[in-house]
Design an enzyme around this catalytic site. Structure first.
Site, PDB file in Angstrom:
ATOM      1  N   CYS A  13     -45.742 -23.361   3.848  1.00 48.56           N
ATOM      2  CA  CYS A  13     -46.651 -23.745   4.931  1.00 48.56           C
ATOM      3  C   CYS A  13     -45.915 -23.738   6.272  1.00 48.56           C
ATOM      4  O   CYS A  13     -44.991 -24.523   6.476  1.00 48.56           O
ATOM      5  CB  CYS A  13     -47.209 -25.132   4.606  1.00 48.56           C
ATOM      6  SG  CYS A  13     -47.998 -25.991   5.943  1.00 48.56           S
ATOM      7  N   CYS A  24     -46.159 -27.011   8.200  1.00 54.29           N
ATOM      8  CA  CYS A  24     -45.287 -28.003   7.552  1.00 54.29           C
ATOM      9  C   CYS A  24     -43.861 -27.860   8.070  1.00 54.29           C
ATOM     10  O   CYS A  24     -43.196 -28.859   8.371  1.00 54.29           O
ATOM     11  CB  CYS A  24     -45.297 -27.827   6.033  1.00 54.29           C
ATOM     12  SG  CYS A  24     -46.907 -28.090   5.263  1.00 54.29           S
TER      13      CYS A  24
END
Length: 105
Positions: free
Chosen positions: A30, A33
């Site tokens: 991600c 993230c």
């Protein structure tokens, strides 16, 4: 870097914590993230002894992601005394994350 929490130790680390806890539900693949890693690290450093920070990989701990209804990564969930007190999904700011702990830290 925040310690990893998983299904085996989540209750002990998060739900039984004497301090408020920020849990970062993330995925290694991600991009948002990864962008938030520095922010989460800053919070961990700045609030050491006042706030615990843990990371849960949603790919390895799908049961936790499901239990806490995490639908997107990253999702940040605040806990205090074993109860969820707030959450933010997606890329956000340090101030927004700290706002989850207003009056607690």
């Amino acid at each position: 870097m925040a310690a990893r929490a998983n299904a085996e130790n989540f209750e002990e680390l998060v739900l039984k914590s004497e301090l408020p806890v920020l849990v970062d539900f993330y995925s290694d693949s991600c991009i948002p993230c990864k962008m938030m890693a520095g922010v989460v690290g800053d919070i961990e450093d700045d609030y050491e002894g006042k706030l615990n920070v843990y990371k849960v990989n949603v790919n390895f701990d799908e049961s936790l992601a499901s239990k806490y209804e995490v639908l997107a990564a990253p999702t940040f969930v605040a806990f205090n005394k074993g109860a969820e007190t707030g959450r933010i999904a997606g890329k956000t700011t340090k101030d927004a994350l700290l706002g989850l702990f207003e009056g607690l830290v």
